[in-house]
Motif scaffolding. Structure first.
Motif, PDB file in Angstrom:
ATOM      1  N   MET A   7      -7.601   1.948  -7.854  1.00  0.00           N
ATOM      2  CA  MET A   7      -8.705   1.011  -8.071  1.00  0.00           C
ATOM      3  C   MET A   7      -9.270   1.135  -9.478  1.00  0.00           C
ATOM      4  N   MET A  35      -8.287   5.660  -4.967  1.00  0.00           N
ATOM      5  CA  MET A  35      -9.374   5.524  -5.951  1.00  0.00           C
ATOM      6  C   MET A  35      -8.806   5.430  -7.364  1.00  0.00           C
ATOM      7  N   ARG A  55      -6.996  -0.549 -11.943  1.00  0.00           N
ATOM      8  CA  ARG A  55      -7.114  -2.008 -11.885  1.00  0.00           C
ATOM      9  C   ARG A  55      -8.415  -2.508 -12.511  1.00  0.00           C
ATOM     10  N   LEU A  56      -9.496  -1.745 -12.339  1.00  0.00           N
ATOM     11  CA  LEU A  56     -10.760  -2.123 -12.971  1.00  0.00           C
ATOM     12  C   LEU A  56     -10.683  -2.012 -14.488  1.00  0.00           C
ATOM     13  N   SER A  70       0.831  -1.204   0.000  1.00  0.00           N
ATOM     14  CA  SER A  70       0.000   0.000   0.000  1.00  0.00           C
ATOM     15  C   SER A  70       0.864   1.253   0.000  1.00  0.00           C
TER      16      SER A  70
END
Length: 77
Positions: free
Chosen positions: A70, A67, A73-74, A37
């Motif tokens: 994320m 965000m 990655r999406l 992280s």
């Protein structure tokens, strides 16, 4: 401001590694999550230097960074 308290899992000893049949680097659950992280957040150029005037601005920058991660990655799914 409150302090976050948590316990890190201890690193396995050489004897524990050989008993498991492993050698070299063995990731420890809690430590691995924290280290990854931190590495992801350090990639964000706006978080490299802390120029934020308040704590709320700094936490907002961290939330935006996560965000963004994320969403990236999406996009690859």
């Amino acid at each position: 401001m409150t302090k976050i308290r948590f316990q890190l899992a201890p690193k396995p000893t050489k004897a524990e590694k050989t008993a498991q049949g492993k050698s070299g680097f063995v990731p420890v659950g809690t430590r691995w999550i924290l280290e990854r992280s931190n590495a992801w957040m350090e990639r964000s150029k706006s978080l490299v230097k802390n120029f934020e005037p308040t704590f709320s601005h700094a936490t907002t920058k961290i939330n935006l960074c996560l965000m963004r991660l994320m969403l990236k990655r999406l996009a690859y799914i």
